[in-house]
Design a protein around this motif. Structure first.
Motif, PDB file in Angstrom:
ATOM      1  N   PHE A   1       0.840  -1.681   0.266  1.00  0.00           N
ATOM      2  CA  PHE A   1       0.052  -0.100  -0.265  1.00  0.00           C
ATOM      3  C   PHE A   1       0.786   1.235   0.030  1.00  0.00           C
TER       4      PHE A   1
ATOM      5  N   ALA B   1       1.749  -5.183   3.292  1.00  0.00           N
ATOM      6  CA  ALA B   1       0.181  -5.460   4.239  1.00  0.00           C
ATOM      7  C   ALA B   1       1.097  -6.285   4.566  1.00  0.00           C
TER       8      ALA B   1
ATOM      9  N   ASP C   1      -9.369  -6.874   9.435  1.00  0.00           N
ATOM     10  CA  ASP C   1      -8.173  -6.483   9.694  1.00  0.00           C
ATOM     11  C   ASP C   1      -6.354  -6.687   9.487  1.00  0.00           C
TER      12      ASP C   1
ATOM     13  N   SER D   1      -4.226  -6.942   7.215  1.00  0.00           N
ATOM     14  CA  SER D   1      -4.185  -7.394   6.078  1.00  0.00           C
ATOM     15  C   SER D   1      -4.849  -6.259   5.279  1.00  0.00           C
ATOM     16  N   ARG D   2      -4.343  -5.695   5.813  1.00  0.00           N
ATOM     17  CA  ARG D   2      -4.921  -3.646   5.051  1.00  0.00           C
ATOM     18  C   ARG D   2      -3.465  -2.596   5.839  1.00  0.00           C
ATOM     19  N   ASP D   3      -3.330  -1.291   4.797  1.00  0.00           N
ATOM     20  CA  ASP D   3      -1.989  -0.502   5.861  1.00  0.00           C
ATOM     21  C   ASP D   3      -2.639  -0.130   6.394  1.00  0.00           C
TER      22      ASP D   3
ATOM     23  N   SER E   1      -4.567   3.072   7.193  1.00  0.00           N
ATOM     24  CA  SER E   1      -5.901   3.397   7.110  1.00  0.00           C
ATOM     25  C   SER E   1      -6.478   2.679   8.497  1.00  0.00           C
TER      26      SER E   1
END
Length: 394
Positions: free
Chosen positions: A13, A78, A130, A154-156, A159
């Protein structure tokens, strides 16, 4: 000049530090835009992660800010692993099988992780995680405190840190989160369902940003404020009204047991479903039973509890109980009948320090006061939005 963000690659990301660097240089968006020969709207969109700058624009911005492009925009994996405190009761099994899915929030500099299953049987299939808990061995490595775990995101992370954690029992908080996303792309709400007292305790422990409560004072009939004045330092908190809702008895279609008041709940042929100790609905039941001269021990099913207003309604609809204390909107969701007992205010409590350290909170309260959101929850039924967004004098 700028390019629209495409779907992010699963492996990385873009970490965007433009706003941080611009603010440190003492420049407004307009001043930076003029010096970099772009529009102010472009700067705003880049900082909000709605658009990615082209190479030329990124170079111009870096030159004006006397830094490198890499310092402004960099790729972030990520799969980053963070340490978080695991809360919300039972620690999930970390042995065989898929790794447990978790939601992650950052409150006052500390990461907290909760299993997605804590959202409930429906939302756990509709809300994306997340991250995932690492194996038991990895989670315990170097830590004697078992409440700390390792989470592979699993997300930046940027965020995730924009998310607002709200504890409480009004399911409409998820609608507020959706309206907030429409207004602010990077901000969302993580709602954790729990009773009023538990929500307030989670707030005091620093596990959430906001607590939602509905606790009616028995002697004055006033909502929330008498209770909060006893337990909180008034100068440290703000209280904002979410809505006023109708509370009462949820009963089966056609009301086959002819339940009209809490006095009917002590009959031998009536079984109830209760809420957990500390929940506003349980407090209301206890108050009304006491006023009628009865005790909870005289009510069949009093010790059996549901975890939310919707859970109460579902169990009544399935015939597992004849009645339960809840809100009109939950009864309507399951086509049940509702016997109103009182109108009560559902308020959101937030520490003032979070309003300055987590600027997205202002966006949340602006969203609550917006016409689109107020119109939508009013259309659900059982909500009065006259005071929605109003600051209460604690």
């Amino acid at each position: 000049m700028v390019q629209r963000k495409s779907s992010p690659n699963l492996s990385s990301f873009c970490l965007n530090r433009l706003k941080e660097v611009r603010t440190a240089r003492g420049l407004s968006q307009g001043e930076l835009a003029a010096r970099a020969d772009v529009t102010r709207q472009a700067i705003s969109s880049i900082e909000a992660n709605r658009y990615l700058p082209t190479t030329v624009v990124a170079l111009q911005l870096a030159q004006v800010l006397n830094t490198s492009v890499e310092d402004l925009f960099s790729l972030q994996s990520a799969g980053e692993v963070i340490e978080a405190r695991l809360i919300d009761g039972v620690r999930p099994a970390l042995s065989a099988g898929p790794l447990p899915r978790v939601k992650v929030v950052k409150v006052n500099g500390q990461y907290f992780a909760r299993p997605v299953t804590g959202l409930g049987e429906v939302l756990s299939y509709t809300v994306a995680a997340d991250g995932f808990l690492e194996s038991r061995e990895a989670s315990r490595r170097g830590r004697s405190d078992a409440s700390f775990v390792q989470v592979r995101l699993s997300r930046d992370r940027n965020s995730i840190e924009q998310e607002i954690a709200v504890a409480g029992c009004d399911p409409a908080i998820f609608l507020a989160g959706e309206h907030l996303r429409r207004r602010k792309d990077q901000t969302s709400v993580v709602g954790w369902t729990m009773g009023s007292t538990a929500a307030l305790q989670a707030l005091q422990r620093g596990e959430v940003h906001v607590a939602g409560i509905h606790l009616t004072d028995d002697s004055t009939g006033e909502s929330n404020l008498p209770f909060l004045r006893r337990y909180l330092k008034a100068s440290a908190y703000e209280v904002i009204t979410f809505a006023t809702w109708e509370e009462g008895l949820v009963v089966r279609p056609g009301n086959p047991k002819q339940i009209r008041s809490v006095a009917d709940l002590v009959r031998e042929d009536v079984t109830v479903i209760n809420r957990e100790e500390g929940a506003g609905a349980r407090l209301l039941l206890d108050q009304r039973l006491g006023a009628a001269g009865f005790a909870g021990s005289q009510v069949k099913g009093y010790a059996r509890t549901a975890t939310s207003h919707l859970h109460v309604a579902r169990l009544v609809s399935e015939g597992q109980a004849d009645a339960g204390m809840g809100i009109r909107s939950a009864a309507q969701s399951y086509d049940l009948e509702f016997i109103p007992l009182q109108s009560a205010r559902y308020d959101l409590v937030v520490p003032k320090v979070y309003l300055s350290s987590h600027p997205s909170l202002h966006h949340l309260f602006d969203t609550l006061a917006s016409r689109p959101f107020r119109s939508e929850i009013a259309a659900i039924g059982g909500y009065d939005t006259t005071d929605t967004g109003k600051l209460q004098a604690l």
